[in-house]
Motif scaffolding. Structure first.
Motif, PDB file in Angstrom:
ATOM      1  N   ALA A 171       3.549   5.799   6.809  1.00  0.00           N
ATOM      2  CA  ALA A 171       4.724   5.254   7.482  1.00  0.00           C
ATOM      3  C   ALA A 171       4.724   3.731   7.397  1.00  0.00           C
ATOM      4  N   VAL A 172       3.553   3.119   7.601  1.00  0.00           N
ATOM      5  CA  VAL A 172       3.488   1.662   7.546  1.00  0.00           C
ATOM      6  C   VAL A 172       3.870   1.171   6.161  1.00  0.00           C
ATOM      7  N   ARG A 173       3.310   1.859   5.145  1.00  0.00           N
ATOM      8  CA  ARG A 173       3.600   1.432   3.767  1.00  0.00           C
ATOM      9  C   ARG A 173       5.076   1.615   3.407  1.00  0.00           C
ATOM     10  N   GLU A 174       5.663   2.677   3.922  1.00  0.00           N
ATOM     11  CA  GLU A 174       7.032   2.980   3.510  1.00  0.00           C
ATOM     12  C   GLU A 174       8.060   2.173   4.291  1.00  0.00           C
ATOM     13  N   ALA A 198       1.015  13.563  -0.768  1.00  0.00           N
ATOM     14  CA  ALA A 198      -0.288  13.106  -1.244  1.00  0.00           C
ATOM     15  C   ALA A 198      -1.139  12.621  -0.081  1.00  0.00           C
ATOM     16  N   MET A 199      -0.520  11.869   0.839  1.00  0.00           N
ATOM     17  CA  MET A 199      -1.278  11.357   1.971  1.00  0.00           C
ATOM     18  C   MET A 199      -1.755  12.488   2.872  1.00  0.00           C
ATOM     19  N   LYS A 205       3.308  -3.936  -2.518  1.00  0.00           N
ATOM     20  CA  LYS A 205       4.555  -4.456  -3.055  1.00  0.00           C
ATOM     21  C   LYS A 205       4.384  -5.903  -3.509  1.00  0.00           C
ATOM     22  N   VAL A 206       3.608  -6.679  -2.699  1.00  0.00           N
ATOM     23  CA  VAL A 206       3.370  -8.069  -3.069  1.00  0.00           C
ATOM     24  C   VAL A 206       2.647  -8.139  -4.406  1.00  0.00           C
ATOM     25  N   PRO A 223      10.367  10.349  -4.284  1.00  0.00           N
ATOM     26  CA  PRO A 223       9.052   9.716  -4.379  1.00  0.00           C
ATOM     27  C   PRO A 223       8.401   9.517  -3.012  1.00  0.00           C
ATOM     28  N   ARG A 224       9.241   9.166  -2.045  1.00  0.00           N
ATOM     29  CA  ARG A 224       8.707   8.902  -0.708  1.00  0.00           C
ATOM     30  C   ARG A 224       8.046  10.158  -0.140  1.00  0.00           C
TER      31      ARG A 224
END
Lengths: 307, 326
Positions: free
Chosen positions: B79-82, B33-34, B90-91, B26-27
């Motif tokens: 990268a920041v999101r992962e 996609a990005m 996530k919150v 998924p990552r």
């Protein structure tokens, strides 16, 4: 309108109608499996035309190519158009519709998404390729081939007609004879049960989009040789072709062919009778008239779930 | 690798089925996609293409620094999101997972439980609409009048057709045109002269009546149609109205349109070039319409609309006979 003129317009109408029929198949296939009016299909068509244009600009046929070279160029244009169309349609399904399907969005959301995707794509094309119309590079010498009932048929008209008929026959055979075809028919009858019977619904839907995209893109190349290539060229053929799919009975592939042919002829015959600026009105008046008497189209709809 | 061993051993087969290649994770899919988004962004911010050289825009976009900026941005966001601890998504996701209400839902519940709050908010909103635009520049006042208020009016109407009755009407905006042209006709702005020239305010009911007639003309043949058939017929109607308006030069003024529509005037006051009077006029109309439609939603007709939306077939014998007979 003299008889000669009538034959001329009729030939034009049949040619235009065959293009509409090919586009209409794309609408009707997608409607069959998803019950979705894929408004972005007109942009698949437009990008197919740009695919043909780009490939022929790169290869650049000379002024008077030989007959064999002409065939090659046309095949290239068709292939590039089909490829662009297929990629666009596949991307649309993957990016725009599949996430909605996963979340079980209401049908109105699909429709708005389709319209939004359509706006995005045609504005992107206008941005990338300019907003003025472009002629399709000539892949062959457009000369008169023969005369039928006093109507001259030239190479373009025969090419459009021939290619459209081949595509329609090929599609009909594919849908009725192959495994993928029976998968498509199964999903359009009842997606849930088809899934329970082991049909990979996602795959079938994705491939349906690709098939519709190939047809739409190739039709875009053909239409571009017939007129011009422009970023908003998809809109009118798109809604006319959708109207054609509805006239024939939505979800019904042969109905789409019949409806496309009919609306093409009506549209062209409107020109000598009422004048060129009214041509698109004719098709929609016929649409409303047909639906008044046969609310599910001439050949009747072929969709399992009707909502 | 010997095939027969794995075929015989169910555990090995299952393991092979479960195996995901690195690019299937998924990552990595999200990274793909990005990257695609980055490429699209490059095309969107690139040079405007032209028809002399159709590759110009693509060439400049994909050879310049733009590509690296956009793709770099996309990768950075990924990268920041992962990798950077708990991200915003996530919150939000955990809030949903834990059954806690999102802020929007909490406000909704609050409004439902405390009816007075609703009134306070409505009055505050109205006061804001009345007094805040004074501080805006002329451009934004024009936007308020030309776009915000007009779209709000249109959306109120569209909400009845699509939202309440569930009729997929893609030709709704054709009635906008019919209304506009009847306004132009009755104020004498079209090439043909009306029998009497009316004041703009008197034109409103006449325009409504004209749209009503147009609606019945469209509705009569399409009453039998359902869902998507209605969509395409209304779309066709929209195209017909558009083409007629564009081509009937003698009546509609063709593509130049009608320009000399007189200004609104009532009791000696004229709405001139100032924007704010138009804004107040539109706000008044919108408020009145909202009140009317809120009342209508809970009336007999409103409930009939809802019934049609939910199930037209089931609604036919129950709702209409009651509405018709009583």
């Amino acid at each position: 309108m003299s008889l000669n003129e009538f034959w001329d317009y009729l030939v034009l109408g049949v040619v235009l109608g065959s293009i509409y029929a090919v586009i209409a198949i794309g609408y009707t296939l997608v409607y069959g499996v998803l019950q979705l009016i894929n408004f972005a299909h007109s942009e698949v068509f437009m990008l197919g035309a740009y695919g043909g244009l780009i490939s022929l600009t790169i290869i650049a046929p000379g002024d008077s190519p030989s007959a064999l070279a002409s065939v090659g160029y046309v095949a290239l244009g068709l292939a590039a158009g089909g490829l662009f169309g297929a990629v666009t349609a596949y991307g649309l399904e993957k990016v725009a519709y599949r996430p909605l399907r996963r979340r079980g969005a209401p049908r109105l959301i699909f429709l708005i998404t389709a319209i939004g995707a359509s706006f995005f794509l045609y504005n992107l094309a206008g941005k990338l390729f300019g907003r003025d119309p472009l002629p399709m590079p000539d892949a062959y010498e457009n000369k008169k081939v023969f005369t039928l009932f006093g109507a001259d048929l030239n190479v373009t008209q025969l090419l459009l007609l021939g290619a459209a008929v081949v595509m329609m026959i090929g599609l009909d055979l594919m849908v009725n004879r192959t495994k993928l075809g029976s998968g498509i028919r199964a999903v359009s009858q009842d997606a849930e049960v088809a899934g329970l019977m082991g049909v990979d619904i996602d795959k079938v839907i994705s491939r349906t989009f690709v098939i519709g995209g190939v047809l739409g893109g190739a039709a875009g190349y053909l239409y571009g040789t017939f007129t011009q290539v422009k970023f908003d060229m998809g809109f009118i053929p798109g809604i006319t072709a959708f109207a054609a799919a509805v006239v024939g009975g939505i979800g019904n592939i042969r109905g789409a062919m019949l409806g496309g042919m009919m609306l093409g002829i009506v549209e062209t015959l409107t020109v000598p009778v009422f004048g060129g600026e009214w041509r698109h009105v004719g098709a929609f008046v016929v649409l409303i008239g047909v639906l008044m008497f046969r609310p599910t189209g001439i050949l009747g709809e072929r969709v399992g779930r009707t909502a | 690798m010997s095939a027969d061993v794995s075929v015989k051993d169910p555990a090995a087969r299952a393991a092979r089925l479960r195996h995901v290649a690195w690019y299937q994770q998924p990552r990595m899919k999200r990274l793909g996609a990005m990257l695609a988004l980055g490429v699209v962004l490059t095309m969107m911010v690139g040079e405007q293409g032209n028809t002399r050289d159709i590759f110009y825009s693509l060439e400049t976009s994909f050879t310049g620094v733009n590509l690296w900026v956009c793709v770099g941005l996309a990768v950075a966001i990924w990268a920041v999101r992962e990798f950077a601890g708990t991200s915003v998504s996530k919150v939000a996701g955990s809030a949903v997972a834990a059954g806690r209400a999102l802020p929007v839902d909490r406000v909704r519940t609050m409004l439902r439980t405390q009816p007075k709050l609703k009134w306070v908010l409505a009055v505050a909103g109205l006061l804001l609409a009345l007094f805040a635009p004074y501080n805006l520049t002329g451009y934004w006042q024009t936007v308020l009048v030309d776009q915000v208020a007009t779209y709000a009016l249109l959306a109120i109407g569209l909400n009845v057709v699509i939202g309440w009755a569930g009729l997929l009407d893609l030709g709704f905006v054709a009635f906008f045109a019919v209304g506009a042209y009847s306004a132009a006709f009755w104020t004498g702005a079209l090439p043909v002269d009306p029998p009497v020239v009316l004041n703009n305010f008197l034109v409103i009911p006449v325009a409504v009546l004209t749209c009503l007639i147009a609606g019945v003309l469209l509705g009569a043949p399409t009453l039998r149609l359902r869902g998507d058939y209605l969509a395409i017929v209304t779309l066709g109607f929209h195209e017909i109205v558009y083409i007629v308006a564009k081509n009937a030069d003698g009546f509609t003024g063709g593509s130049a349109g009608a320009r000399q529509i007189p200004k609104f005037s009532a009791f000696g006051y004229e709405w001139s070039l100032e924007r704010m009077p138009y804004w107040y006029l539109l706000v008044t109309v919108i408020v009145v319409l909202i009140i009317v439609f809120v009342r209508l939603e809970h009336s007999r007709v409103g409930r009939a609309w809802t019934a049609i939306r939910e199930d037209e077939v089931a609604a036919a014998p129950t709702v209409w006979t009651r509405c018709g007979s009583s």
